[in-house]
Design an enzyme around this catalytic site. Sequence first.
Site, PDB file in Angstrom:
ATOM      1  N   TYR A  94      29.141  38.200  31.817  1.00 61.17           N
ATOM      2  CA  TYR A  94      29.797  37.015  31.285  1.00 61.17           C
ATOM      3  C   TYR A  94      30.024  35.979  32.372  1.00 61.17           C
ATOM      4  CZ  TYR A  94      34.379  38.245  33.325  1.00 61.17           C
ATOM      5  OH  TYR A  94      35.403  38.517  34.189  1.00 61.17           O
ATOM      6  N   ARG A 152      24.937  32.296  39.221  1.00 65.48           N
ATOM      7  CA  ARG A 152      25.656  33.583  39.251  1.00 65.48           C
ATOM      8  C   ARG A 152      25.340  34.404  38.007  1.00 65.48           C
ATOM      9  NH1 ARG A 152      32.093  33.656  39.964  1.00 65.48           N
ATOM     10  NH2 ARG A 152      32.010  32.929  37.817  1.00 65.48           N
ATOM     11  N   ARG A 157      22.884  54.354  19.537  1.00 65.10           N
ATOM     12  CA  ARG A 157      23.582  54.685  20.776  1.00 65.10           C
ATOM     13  C   ARG A 157      22.772  55.652  21.640  1.00 65.10           C
ATOM     14  NH1 ARG A 157      27.008  58.329  23.155  1.00 65.10           N
ATOM     15  NH2 ARG A 157      28.465  57.402  24.620  1.00 65.10           N
ATOM     16  N   HIS A 174      22.386  56.022  26.160  1.00 60.58           N
ATOM     17  CA  HIS A 174      22.732  55.346  27.415  1.00 60.58           C
ATOM     18  C   HIS A 174      21.549  54.556  27.986  1.00 60.58           C
ATOM     19  CE1 HIS A 174      26.073  58.069  27.041  1.00 60.58           C
ATOM     20  NE2 HIS A 174      26.647  57.602  28.133  1.00 60.58           N
ATOM     21  N   LYS A 198      29.263  40.157  37.385  1.00 61.80           N
ATOM     22  CA  LYS A 198      30.336  39.724  36.467  1.00 61.80           C
ATOM     23  C   LYS A 198      30.127  40.441  35.140  1.00 61.80           C
ATOM     24  CE  LYS A 198      33.126  35.588  35.714  1.00 61.80           C
ATOM     25  NZ  LYS A 198      34.374  36.196  36.131  1.00 61.80           N
ATOM     26  N   GLU A 213      39.554  41.903  46.774  1.00 61.19           N
ATOM     27  CA  GLU A 213      39.904  40.680  46.031  1.00 61.19           C
ATOM     28  C   GLU A 213      41.136  41.016  45.192  1.00 61.19           C
ATOM     29  OE1 GLU A 213      36.726  39.606  43.309  1.00 61.19           O
ATOM     30  OE2 GLU A 213      36.323  41.686  42.813  1.00 61.19           O
ATOM     31  N   LEU A 244      33.638  39.787  43.605  1.00 65.27           N
ATOM     32  CA  LEU A 244      32.902  38.826  42.788  1.00 65.27           C
ATOM     33  C   LEU A 244      32.686  37.561  43.627  1.00 65.27           C
ATOM     34  CD1 LEU A 244      31.962  38.457  39.737  1.00 65.27           C
ATOM     35  CD2 LEU A 244      33.733  36.707  39.743  1.00 65.27           C
TER      36      LEU A 244
HETATM   37  N1  PDD Z   1      37.720  35.729  36.678  1.00 61.63           N
HETATM   38  N2  PDD Z   1      37.193  38.025  41.174  1.00 61.63           N
HETATM   39  C1  PDD Z   1      37.266  38.532  39.930  1.00 61.63           C
HETATM   40  C2  PDD Z   1      37.317  40.003  39.752  1.00 61.63           C
HETATM   41  C3  PDD Z   1      37.293  37.658  38.824  1.00 61.63           C
HETATM   42  O1  PDD Z   1      37.346  38.169  37.562  1.00 61.63           O
HETATM   43  C4  PDD Z   1      37.270  36.251  39.034  1.00 61.63           C
HETATM   44  C5  PDD Z   1      37.297  35.269  37.904  1.00 61.63           C
HETATM   45  C6  PDD Z   1      37.196  35.772  40.364  1.00 61.63           C
HETATM   46  C7  PDD Z   1      37.140  34.296  40.672  1.00 61.63           C
HETATM   47  O2  PDD Z   1      35.883  33.751  40.326  1.00 61.63           O
HETATM   48  P1  PDD Z   1      35.748  32.202  39.904  1.00 61.63           P
HETATM   49  O3  PDD Z   1      36.318  31.417  41.028  1.00 61.63           O
HETATM   50  O4  PDD Z   1      34.295  32.008  39.762  1.00 61.63           O
HETATM   51  O5  PDD Z   1      36.525  32.024  38.633  1.00 61.63           O
HETATM   52  C8  PDD Z   1      37.158  36.687  41.406  1.00 61.63           C
HETATM   53  C9  PDD Z   1      37.566  34.925  35.501  1.00 61.63           C
HETATM   54  C10 PDD Z   1      38.261  33.600  35.570  1.00 61.63           C
HETATM   55  C11 PDD Z   1      37.918  35.752  34.273  1.00 61.63           C
HETATM   56  O6  PDD Z   1      37.470  36.887  34.234  1.00 61.63           O
HETATM   57  O7  PDD Z   1      38.589  35.255  33.356  1.00 61.63           O
END
Ligand code: PDD
Length: 286
Positions: free
Chosen positions: A33, A52, A100, A102, A147, A179, A203
């Site tokens: 996503y 990304r 289903r 995997h 992501k 993070e 991320l």
């Molecule tokens: N989340 N790290 C993680 C684990 C994240 O889920 C996000 C963002 C970030 C920051 O990335 P960016 O600057 O590109 O938003 C770092 C989004 C906002 C979400 O899952 O809603």
Amino acid sequence: MSEIVYLNGEFMPLEKARIPVLDRGFIFGDGVYEVIPVYSRHPFRLPEHLVRLQGSLDAIRLANPLTDAEWTRLIHDLVARHPGDDQSIYLQVTRGVAKRDHAFPRDVKQTVFMMSSPLVTPVQDLIDNGVRCITAVDYRWLKCNVKSVSLLGNCLLRQSAADAGAIEVVLFRDGYLTEASASNVFVIKGGKLLSPPKNHLILPGITYDVVLELAAACGIPVELRAVSEQEVRNADEIWVTSSTKEVLAVVTLDEKAVGSGKPGSLFKVIHSAFQEFKRKVMRAAA
Ligand code: PDD
């Protein structure tokens, strides 16, 4: 006005949007996503978000169902169908619907979903007075650069922060900062900005890149390297960044004051640089 979403080639009211229960996004969390902030009707750093997205799709061996030109057109179309000037676009691609198993199905069409919500950026009180964070061990998988919609680890961690009345949970893996559950983390120590480099443990945040560019423009020395837990706990300033939080100063970590216990001087420099940068980019796009 009923909220309009995009699903597999069609715009439709949210209540009409339906996904088969065998969608691999539902069954396995097999999808990726993006969250793209929209300011004054302009998607912020859209090309970077699409790069990304491609990286996430490549990492899970799923073909991109749309070209960048098609994504761009659809995102602008979705924005135009919503009343707010500032929106948050959520898009999701899953490996589609299949019996289903995997292992990946053959010749199955990806599921593509997009929605828009009002963009809720932090209220002034959070900017002026900072936010509280807790810490935890980062027990997520080793592909945090993807992501992925498989966010159970992040959800459990984020809920631990919510339970503690904190905005975020700062994560350490093997004694080093990674993070936070939905944000990147920066630390100021002795006038230097420290953050972990982009690798499989974090991320690659779009806001992270913006903050690094602004730090360089503001003459703040930056070191991208492993940052120890001790350095975080002794930091002069800690910031969390994301597309929806922008940049926020952390003023308590596990109930202990960070630096002076107030948003620091470099936070103020970067926060106002960020707001100015947004205005400049949006003026240029208008
Ligand atoms: N989340 N790290 C993680 C684990 C994240 O889920 C996000 C963002 C970030 C920051 O990335 P960016 O600057 O590109 O938003 C770092 C989004 C906002 C979400 O899952 O809603």
